[in-house]
Scaffold this motif. Sequence first.
Motif, mmCIF file in Angstrom:
data_model
loop_
_atom_site.group_PDB
_atom_site.id
_atom_site.type_symbol
_atom_site.label_atom_id
_atom_site.label_comp_id
_atom_site.label_asym_id
_atom_site.label_seq_id
_atom_site.Cartn_x
_atom_site.Cartn_y
_atom_site.Cartn_z
ATOM 1 N N THR A 59 11.973 6.960 -11.976
ATOM 2 C CA THR A 59 12.626 5.649 -10.751
ATOM 3 C C THR A 59 14.368 6.116 -11.010
ATOM 4 O OG1 THR A 59 12.343 4.309 -11.865
ATOM 5 C CG2 THR A 59 10.509 4.570 -11.069
ATOM 6 N N CYS A 89 6.590 -2.052 -12.503
ATOM 7 C CA CYS A 89 7.763 -3.160 -12.066
ATOM 8 C C CYS A 89 9.571 -2.329 -12.808
ATOM 9 C CB CYS A 89 7.217 -4.039 -12.831
ATOM 10 S SG CYS A 89 5.659 -4.671 -12.004
ATOM 11 N N THR A 90 9.588 -2.130 -11.207
ATOM 12 C CA THR A 90 11.398 -1.328 -11.721
ATOM 13 C C THR A 90 11.813 -2.690 -12.583
ATOM 14 O OG1 THR A 90 11.903 -1.336 -9.891
ATOM 15 C CG2 THR A 90 10.452 0.445 -10.515
ATOM 16 N N SER A 91 11.559 -3.739 -12.310
ATOM 17 C CA SER A 91 12.453 -5.000 -12.593
ATOM 18 C C SER A 91 11.920 -5.755 -14.052
ATOM 19 C CB SER A 91 14.171 -4.948 -11.760
ATOM 20 O OG SER A 91 14.528 -4.312 -10.969
ATOM 21 N N GLN A 367 4.823 0.581 -6.008
ATOM 22 C CA GLN A 367 6.349 -0.191 -6.858
ATOM 23 C C GLN A 367 6.426 -1.032 -6.252
ATOM 24 O OE1 GLN A 367 9.362 3.823 -7.480
ATOM 25 N NE2 GLN A 367 10.545 2.191 -6.840
ATOM 26 N N ASP A 369 9.857 -3.719 -6.511
ATOM 27 C CA ASP A 369 11.353 -3.558 -7.678
ATOM 28 C C ASP A 369 11.671 -4.236 -7.917
ATOM 29 O OD1 ASP A 369 11.485 -0.602 -7.302
ATOM 30 O OD2 ASP A 369 11.399 -0.877 -5.190
ATOM 31 N N GLU A 370 10.887 -6.238 -7.180
ATOM 32 C CA GLU A 370 11.829 -7.414 -7.488
ATOM 33 C C GLU A 370 12.191 -7.320 -8.677
ATOM 34 O OE1 GLU A 370 10.056 -7.227 -3.281
ATOM 35 O OE2 GLU A 370 9.263 -6.212 -4.938
ATOM 36 N N ASP A 412 13.945 -12.384 -5.532
ATOM 37 C CA ASP A 412 14.088 -11.963 -6.070
ATOM 38 C C ASP A 412 15.343 -12.264 -7.378
ATOM 39 O OD1 ASP A 412 14.730 -8.892 -6.950
ATOM 40 O OD2 ASP A 412 15.738 -7.944 -5.745
ATOM 41 N N ASP A 431 16.882 -6.655 -8.186
ATOM 42 C CA ASP A 431 16.336 -5.776 -8.265
ATOM 43 C C ASP A 431 18.101 -5.295 -9.043
ATOM 44 O OD1 ASP A 431 15.355 -3.005 -8.747
ATOM 45 O OD2 ASP A 431 16.152 -3.053 -6.509
ATOM 46 N N ARG A 432 19.300 -5.172 -8.166
ATOM 47 C CA ARG A 432 19.938 -4.624 -8.172
ATOM 48 C C ARG A 432 21.625 -5.602 -9.094
ATOM 49 N NH1 ARG A 432 23.469 -3.240 -2.739
ATOM 50 N NH2 ARG A 432 25.704 -2.348 -3.996
ATOM 51 N N GLN A 449 23.714 -1.283 -9.242
ATOM 52 C CA GLN A 449 23.125 0.639 -8.817
ATOM 53 C C GLN A 449 24.451 0.837 -8.217
ATOM 54 O OE1 GLN A 449 21.502 0.234 -4.341
ATOM 55 N NE2 GLN A 449 23.450 1.014 -3.966
#
Length: 502
Positions: A59, A89-91, A367, A369-370, A412, A431-432, A449
């Motif tokens: 990811t 879960c990426t975040s 996936q 991202d939240e 988010d 997420d960002r 990001q």
Amino acid sequence: MIVYPVIDKTMLTQMKSLLIVTIVVALAGNAFCEDQPANVLIIQTDEHNFRTLGCYRETLAPEQAFAWGNDAFVETSAIDSLAKRGAICTSFYATSPVCTPSRAAFFSGKYPHHTGSHTNDQPLNNDIVTFAEVLRRDGYATGYAGKWHLDGPGKPQWEPKRKFGFTDNRFMFNRGHWKNFQLSEDGPRVGSTDKKGQPSYSVGDADEKTFSTDWLADRAIDFIRQHADEPFCYHLSIPDPHGPNTVRAPYDTMFAGMVIRPPMTFSMTKENPKWASASGRNSVGKFNPSLMAMYFGMVRCIDDNVAKILNVLDELDLTENTIVVFTSDHGDLCFEHGRLNKGNPYEGSAKIPMIIAAPGSIPSGTQVDEALSTVDFAPTLLSMLGKEAPVETEGRDASALLTGKGDAQWKDVAIIQSSGLKPSWVAAVSDRFKLVLSTSERPWFFDLQQDPNELKNLINNPESRSTVRTLARELIDHVGKAEDPQCINTKLAEQLAELSAD
């Protein structure tokens, strides 16, 4: 005139077969039906850097995925397989990136300052209702093996008297990062001792039967076999890859020849905010590749034991009716920003793995991202099982994000904070973006990001103003709802007032 088809016996038999297949498929697509409750298996590691897992590297951009060099990584095929057939879960963040408060939030669904366990070695309040207690009351067989860290200073303190829903807690120990366990006539014990005969963190003569990760995984397997014919919830808490960075053979030499370099931010400590100062016990002045080689070895040993457990689920035909979770309590910077361990809001410290495989409920390859945190786990798990969370739960139910149904009202933003009741830092993370307020200096604002290494403070950038205002208002909302003492502080209150103003 309507002409009806003539249905002979052969066609009728085929139609019946098709109907049966359709019903079976429908039931399989809803594995968590009332007459067949889903099992729950949670595998939780300790102080685990998310970049050591292949599914997380996929990811990330290459420079982030291979922070210690293009050829310095661990194969984690078993853990990755869970992500492939479920959700990653990426975040996902530790609500407070220290052992005790993060675990308190995870099990209770409440913010640490409402659990009694707001900092390390502080015991959970007696009235805390964990997700395990909810399931126990509903007929689940429940058990726990490994590090608990929620019953005060006891060390190792096997089988705490307060079980918090985990009926079989014979192999639960309160504190410590032991490497060698044994089963004796008197129960479990630490297998290595020092010169005074006291329990030691030494690996000693530990092998595939007595090394901590293997030994604890075997206890989980014993429980699964014993309760294969009834709904169960088991929590396997592995004390690795937390230090000391040691592991049994052959993992101790498996990565010894690997070329491992320091992360890009290692020598950039002058850029660190005061809340991550390059001084203190978690700071390091010299890069030690052998520590990372051992860290990789611990992760590989964990993955091999995950594979062993998953094979048993397959053998017992339990895979399709078992929710398997792989996560950690907090991260480890692993030399990023010239630091080891955790305790601050940097990604390596606060962001943790969260992988959930739930056949028939979570689509394969999902996936999310939240931004989520450990406080959201308990209500999410209970919702997926069709159970009501306790009324005092403060975390959010993220099951709609996992199952692909979506939630139009979802915000988010996750709130994470330092440990303890004395204000230090608090952050709002999406997420960002990440907004960090602290008592030690001005606010910091990161664009993850554009600046994944978290080196640039964009708090005074005019283009950031709107996002900063939104995150500051989320923090104010959190303070109001959670009565969070992290923000009941003059300096932090002043910062929030300024940042949230129109």
